[in-house]
Enzyme design. Structure first.
Site, PDB file in Angstrom:
ATOM      1  N   CYS A 161      73.780  93.089  64.878  1.00 51.87           N
ATOM      2  CA  CYS A 161      75.115  92.702  65.327  1.00 51.87           C
ATOM      3  C   CYS A 161      76.075  92.405  64.181  1.00 51.87           C
ATOM      4  O   CYS A 161      77.250  92.131  64.416  1.00 51.87           O
ATOM      5  CB  CYS A 161      75.012  91.496  66.259  1.00 51.87           C
ATOM      6  SG  CYS A 161      73.896  91.798  67.648  1.00 51.87           S
ATOM      7  N   GLU A 308      76.666  78.108  65.587  1.00 53.08           N
ATOM      8  CA  GLU A 308      77.895  78.527  64.927  1.00 53.08           C
ATOM      9  C   GLU A 308      78.908  77.388  64.888  1.00 53.08           C
ATOM     10  O   GLU A 308      79.605  77.198  63.888  1.00 53.08           O
ATOM     11  CB  GLU A 308      78.497  79.744  65.630  1.00 53.08           C
ATOM     12  CG  GLU A 308      79.695  80.333  64.904  1.00 53.08           C
ATOM     13  CD  GLU A 308      80.166  81.649  65.496  1.00 53.08           C
ATOM     14  OE1 GLU A 308      81.020  82.305  64.860  1.00 53.08           O
ATOM     15  OE2 GLU A 308      79.704  82.036  66.591  1.00 53.08           O
ATOM     16  N   PHE A 391      70.287  89.834  64.583  1.00 55.98           N
ATOM     17  CA  PHE A 391      68.833  89.691  64.576  1.00 55.98           C
ATOM     18  C   PHE A 391      68.296  90.065  63.193  1.00 55.98           C
ATOM     19  O   PHE A 391      68.835  90.953  62.510  1.00 55.98           O
ATOM     20  CB  PHE A 391      68.197  90.602  65.616  1.00 55.98           C
ATOM     21  CG  PHE A 391      68.308  90.093  67.034  1.00 55.98           C
ATOM     22  CD1 PHE A 391      68.783  88.830  67.324  1.00 55.98           C
ATOM     23  CD2 PHE A 391      67.920  90.903  68.099  1.00 55.98           C
ATOM     24  CE1 PHE A 391      68.881  88.372  68.620  1.00 55.98           C
ATOM     25  CE2 PHE A 391      68.012  90.460  69.407  1.00 55.98           C
ATOM     26  CZ  PHE A 391      68.488  89.192  69.675  1.00 55.98           C
TER      27      PHE A 391
END
Length: 405
Positions: A161, A308, A391
């Protein structure tokens, strides 16, 4: 050091077939999530996704070529054509000085699935001769380089990602190091297929709100239960600043910082340290400039959003910028997400509007920032940061600054 600027952008996703339509719908808080139509998902635990609708590949590809290339390449070509047209190269550019970086997390997964079934059921002789070229991630860049005769560096990023964001960093490096004066970045993904949805569902990574698809992806909301798979593509033309000025190009923004890091911890579960270091590196490179807006990775998974948020708080302390995630509107486009969200961040700068985080309805005590909930906010923006975490513990962060033409 050479300055690197953006002179063309393009985007296609579940809310629009071009940058203006999709960005407008994103800022209006619309959702592109719905029931899956690309395959029969009736027996799957997850039956929703953010599909690109009404896309006709014949608009950008010859009919005889359509069946030879996977959907992710088709979407990438669409975004690339928009970005190249937007950059408005009226004069002949030096082909050897113009390169490309393509990006995807998975590549031609639908074709891999299809031809695997053919191999098992009908034998190896029935496998399509176009199978391998249609599935390779770098074929996205290869085909576009042929289309535009781009003979500079031809690079691909396949970092889950974070791929789209890493592709932007690679383009910057190529220009600053002098191996090219112009670079096209294209991130594309189209993994909404049985094995794609089934695989992520088996990891418990996807939202299972099948009865309420438009409110399924809810970044930073307390009741979030996973991400929604999206598909689409983003494209950006980067140029050396002085060359862009010389040809009278419209300059959207300058790329002033990027950061890359590894968690070195776990293949799917992130740390706070990795994303934090990526943001710290980007901010340091940008000269510790004041950030006005962060387009967060914001996947709508329990772990990422909490992690985050903590990393942003650790970096910015009491002076935290506005934060939003646009994945509630267009889903998580995996390897294309970084390129798409960079385009969104640049358009936010250009139009002085912060896209909302939709479906944020219940406050999470561990996600307590101003995520611009549910409604876009107009404000003067000068600098935007965009995060992507993947990942394997691979992280990327880019920072764009508005430039006065």
């Amino acid at each position: 050091m050479k300055r690197v600027v953006v002179t063309g952008i393009g985007m296609i996703n579940a809310l629009g077939l071009n940058k203006n339509d999709s960005f407008g719908a994103i800022c209006e808080g619309k959702s592109g999530v719905g029931n899956i139509t690309l395959f029969d998902s009736s027996n799957f635990p997850v039956r929703i996704a953010a599909e690109v609708k009404n896309f006709d590949p014949l608009e950008v590809i010859d009919a005889k070529e359509v069946k030879k290339i996977d959907r992710f390449i088709q979407l990438g070509i669409k975004a690339a054509k928009e970005a190249m047209q937007d950059a408005n190269f009226d004069e002949n550019f030096q082909e050897e000085e113009f390169g490309i970086v393509s990006a995807a997390g998975i590549g031609g997964l639908p074709n891999i699935e299809k031809n695997s079934i053919i191999c098992l059921e009908k034998g190896a002789r029935r496998i399509s001769p176009f199978f391998i070229p249609s599935a390779l991630v770098n074929m996205l860049g290869g085909l576009i380089s042929i289309e535009y005769s781009l003979k500079g560096p031809n690079i691909s990023c396949v970092t889950a990602c974070a791929a789209g964001t890493h592709a932007i960093a690679e383009a910057y490096k190529s220009i600053v190091l002098g191996t090219a004066s112009k670079m096209l970045v294209v991130g594309a993904e189209a993994a909404i297929c049985p094995v794609g949805i089934g695989g992520f569902a088996s990891m418990k990574a996807l939202s299972t709100r099948n009865d309420d698809p438009q409110r399924a992806s809810r970044p930073f909301d307390k009741e979030r239960d996973g991400f929604v798979m999206g598909e689409g593509a983003g494209a950006l033309v980067f140029e050396e600043y002085e060359e862009a000025k010389k040809r009278g190009a419209h300059i959207y923004a300058e790329l002033i910082g990027f950061g890359e890091s590894a968690d070195a911890h776990h293949i799917t579960s992130p740390t706070l340290d990795g994303p934090l270091r990526a943001m710290q590196k980007a901010l340091k490179m940008a000269g510790n400039v004041k950030i006005d807006y962060i387009n967060a990775h914001g996947t709508s998974t329990p772990v990422n959003d909490r992690n985050e948020t903590a990393a942003i708080k650790a970096l910015f302390g009491n002076d935290i910028p506005l934060v939003s995630s646009t994945k509630g509107q267009i889903g998580h486009c995996l390897g294309a997400a970084g390129a798409i969200e960079a385009v969104i961040s640049i358009m936010a700068l250009k139009q002085n509007i912060v896209p909302p985080t939709i479906n944020q309805l219940v406050q999470d005590e561990e996600c307590d920032l101003d995520y611009v909930p549910n409604k876009a906010r107009e404000m003067n923006l000068k600098v935007a940061m965009s995060n992507s975490f993947g990942f394997g513990g691979t992280n990327g962060c880019v920072i764009f600054k508005k430039v006065d033409n």
